[in-house]
Design an enzyme around this catalytic site. Structure first.
Site, PDB file in Angstrom:
ATOM      1  N   ASP A 166       2.817  -1.643  -4.464  1.00  0.00           N
ATOM      2  CA  ASP A 166       1.396  -1.343  -4.517  1.00  0.00           C
ATOM      3  C   ASP A 166       0.783  -2.150  -5.649  1.00  0.00           C
ATOM      4  O   ASP A 166       1.485  -2.716  -6.489  1.00  0.00           O
ATOM      5  CB  ASP A 166       1.152   0.160  -4.721  1.00  0.00           C
ATOM      6  CG  ASP A 166      -0.176   0.609  -4.115  1.00  0.00           C
ATOM      7  OD1 ASP A 166      -0.161   1.326  -3.104  1.00  0.00           O
ATOM      8  OD2 ASP A 166      -1.235   0.189  -4.635  1.00  0.00           O
ATOM      9  N   TYR A 226     -14.657  -2.917   8.037  1.00  0.00           N
ATOM     10  CA  TYR A 226     -13.282  -2.441   8.229  1.00  0.00           C
ATOM     11  C   TYR A 226     -12.884  -2.568   9.707  1.00  0.00           C
ATOM     12  O   TYR A 226     -11.819  -3.109  10.028  1.00  0.00           O
ATOM     13  CB  TYR A 226     -13.210  -0.985   7.771  1.00  0.00           C
ATOM     14  CG  TYR A 226     -11.936  -0.248   8.060  1.00  0.00           C
ATOM     15  CD1 TYR A 226     -10.746  -0.591   7.443  1.00  0.00           C
ATOM     16  CD2 TYR A 226     -11.937   0.843   8.938  1.00  0.00           C
ATOM     17  CE1 TYR A 226      -9.588   0.117   7.691  1.00  0.00           C
ATOM     18  CE2 TYR A 226     -10.774   1.552   9.188  1.00  0.00           C
ATOM     19  CZ  TYR A 226      -9.602   1.185   8.572  1.00  0.00           C
ATOM     20  OH  TYR A 226      -8.460   1.896   8.820  1.00  0.00           O
ATOM     21  N   LYS A 241     -10.073  -4.946  11.525  1.00  0.00           N
ATOM     22  CA  LYS A 241      -8.979  -4.404  12.343  1.00  0.00           C
ATOM     23  C   LYS A 241      -8.952  -5.051  13.734  1.00  0.00           C
ATOM     24  O   LYS A 241      -7.881  -5.326  14.271  1.00  0.00           O
ATOM     25  CB  LYS A 241      -9.077  -2.881  12.446  1.00  0.00           C
ATOM     26  CG  LYS A 241      -8.735  -2.152  11.143  1.00  0.00           C
ATOM     27  CD  LYS A 241      -7.302  -2.391  10.689  1.00  0.00           C
ATOM     28  CE  LYS A 241      -6.931  -1.584   9.453  1.00  0.00           C
ATOM     29  NZ  LYS A 241      -5.620  -1.988   8.883  1.00  0.00           N
ATOM     30  N   GLY A 290      -0.610   4.585  -1.131  1.00  0.00           N
ATOM     31  CA  GLY A 290      -1.767   5.115  -0.410  1.00  0.00           C
ATOM     32  C   GLY A 290      -1.461   6.396   0.336  1.00  0.00           C
ATOM     33  O   GLY A 290      -0.335   6.908   0.295  1.00  0.00           O
ATOM     34  N   GLN A 291      -2.463   6.884   1.046  1.00  0.00           N
ATOM     35  CA  GLN A 291      -2.338   8.190   1.714  1.00  0.00           C
ATOM     36  C   GLN A 291      -1.145   8.212   2.678  1.00  0.00           C
ATOM     37  O   GLN A 291      -0.335   9.136   2.646  1.00  0.00           O
ATOM     38  CB  GLN A 291      -3.622   8.511   2.494  1.00  0.00           C
ATOM     39  CG  GLN A 291      -3.614   9.912   3.084  1.00  0.00           C
ATOM     40  CD  GLN A 291      -4.603  10.087   4.225  1.00  0.00           C
ATOM     41  OE1 GLN A 291      -5.204   9.128   4.706  1.00  0.00           O
ATOM     42  NE2 GLN A 291      -4.779  11.314   4.652  1.00  0.00           N
ATOM     43  N   GLY A 315       0.820  -1.216   0.000  1.00  0.00           N
ATOM     44  CA  GLY A 315       0.000   0.000   0.000  1.00  0.00           C
ATOM     45  C   GLY A 315       0.851   1.261   0.000  1.00  0.00           C
ATOM     46  O   GLY A 315       0.446   2.300   0.531  1.00  0.00           O
ATOM     47  N   ASN A 346       0.253  -7.449  -5.596  1.00  0.00           N
ATOM     48  CA  ASN A 346      -1.079  -7.666  -5.032  1.00  0.00           C
ATOM     49  C   ASN A 346      -0.854  -8.436  -3.729  1.00  0.00           C
ATOM     50  O   ASN A 346      -0.426  -9.594  -3.773  1.00  0.00           O
ATOM     51  CB  ASN A 346      -1.942  -8.458  -6.017  1.00  0.00           C
ATOM     52  CG  ASN A 346      -3.344  -8.678  -5.486  1.00  0.00           C
ATOM     53  OD1 ASN A 346      -3.610  -8.463  -4.297  1.00  0.00           O
ATOM     54  ND2 ASN A 346      -4.242  -9.101  -6.356  1.00  0.00           N
ATOM     55  N   ILE A 372      -6.362  10.657   9.419  1.00  0.00           N
ATOM     56  CA  ILE A 372      -5.038  11.203   9.110  1.00  0.00           C
ATOM     57  C   ILE A 372      -5.172  12.296   8.044  1.00  0.00           C
ATOM     58  O   ILE A 372      -5.840  12.097   7.021  1.00  0.00           O
ATOM     59  CB  ILE A 372      -4.090  10.097   8.601  1.00  0.00           C
ATOM     60  CG1 ILE A 372      -4.032   8.911   9.584  1.00  0.00           C
ATOM     61  CG2 ILE A 372      -2.696  10.670   8.343  1.00  0.00           C
ATOM     62  CD1 ILE A 372      -3.465   9.208  10.940  1.00  0.00           C
TER      63      ILE A 372
HETATM   64  N1  SER Z   1      -9.516   7.188   8.340  1.00  0.00           N
HETATM   65  C1  SER Z   1     -10.028   5.855   8.494  1.00  0.00           C
HETATM   66  C2  SER Z   1     -11.384   5.751   7.938  1.00  0.00           C
HETATM   67  O1  SER Z   1     -12.090   6.744   7.977  1.00  0.00           O
HETATM   68  C3  SER Z   1     -10.050   5.489   9.940  1.00  0.00           C
HETATM   69  O2  SER Z   1      -9.151   4.483  10.180  1.00  0.00           O
HETATM   70  O3  SER Z   1     -11.770   4.714   7.488  1.00  0.00           O
END
Ligand code: SER
Length: 313
Positions: free
Chosen positions: A36, A141, A145, A13-14, A10, A51, A171
């Protein structure tokens, strides 16, 4: 010269994009392999298309570069995950198992697995949410986690694999765009502001959520990964806090710099996700165990975001 060789999933990613560069500054560009799903542009160090669902391909890269640390950042976030829960579950869990297994089987000394404030649900205390709290997440999600945190703890206890984790809040950074999260508004809003456009927020004006500025995010991640193993008392995932604010507070912070900025509110399905998350977080375990201390508050972040984005546009 360090003997550590790091692989990130990743990395486009951000967080991955910024963390890759920070790791290259610390460990040397050649020692950090950015991977990525899609080809990454030209970079100062090695890049690979990977992947993370493809265990043999991951294994091959770990052997090719003799990787000693994996930062597993690839994941489907909270809002995107709700559109196809089984798909999101498969990606988040299969990729994590691939990383944990290759780390266990090869000479990988450390693994970084980010968790999230999404592990909490409405049964958790909303304010100053404790480190060891009831975890009943309401998104796929968040469920992935919670499961991931427990697998991290399992691999540490059972196999001695040094997996480290923290629960990122929303973030915010100018370098990269978030993808599919519930806290994404707090990045988008700055992009609208510098372009002198009004912003329509998908959360209610008074939705208070924990957030963290990118430089603090990178600092926290590197600090946790560099801390002596025996200082770490949490092997699921550390609570982490920077600041907490609402959409109307971030708008007011922007208006201090740009008085003409306008915001309106049109909550969508993401409001229910945000309502199930904490407003503020107790991160005293991170402060005690590895010296965590954030630098940026809302106004300091706003000034820095607007400065950098104005250069960009
Ligand atoms: N920034 C993330 C989300 O909004 C939180 O872990 O999914």
């Amino acid at each position: 010269m360090t003997s550590d060789r790091i692989l990130l999933t990743g990395a486009g990613g951000q967080i991955g994009a910024v963390l890759t560069e920070a790791l290259r500054e610390t460990y040397g560009a050649d020692h950090v392999v950015a991977t990525d799903l899609k080809a990454l542009g030209p970079q100062s160090g090695p890049t690979e298309i990977l992947n993370a669902l493809d265990a043999p391909a991951l294994d091959e890269l770990v052997r090719k570069y003799r990787i000693t640390q994996i930062y597993h950042l690839a994941a489907i976030l909270s809002a995107t995950g709700e559109k196809d829960p089984m798909w999101a579950w498969n990606i988040n869990m299969t990729s994590l198992f691939n990383v944990l297994e290759v780390a266990r089987q090869r000479e990988v000394a450390k693994v970084y697995f980010p968790s999230s404030i999404a592990v909490f649900g409405r049964e958790a205390h909303r304010n100053n949410t404790p480190q060891f709290e009831v975890l009943i997440p309401e998104t796929v999600y968040g469920i992935s986690k919670v499961a991931g945190e427990n697998w991290a703890n399992y691999y540490f206890r059972r196999y001695g694999l040094d997996v480290r984790s923290m629960r990122y809040p929303g973030i915010i950074g100018y370098q990269s765009m978030p993808g599919g999260g519930t806290t994404d508004y707090a990045v988008d809003i700055y992009h609208y502001a510098v372009q002198h456009k009004p912003y329509e927020c998908f959360l209610r004006a008074d939705t208070r959520l924990p957030m963290l500025y990118m430089p603090d995010t990178i600092k926290a991640t590197l600090q946790l990964m560099e801390a002596p193993s025996d200082c770490l008392t949490v092997r699921t995932s550390y609570n982490l806090a920077g600041m907490s604010f609402t959409p109307e507070e971030i708008a007011a912070s922007i208006q201090k710099e740009m008085p003409g900025f306008q915001i309106s509110y049109k909550p969508d399905f993401r409001q229910a996700i945000a309502d199930s998350w904490p407003a503020t977080i107790d991160d005293s375990a991170a402060r005690r165990d590895w010296g965590w201390q954030p630098e940026y508050d809302l106004d300091a972040m706003t000034r820095d975001m607007l400065y950098h984005l104005k250069l960009k546009y």
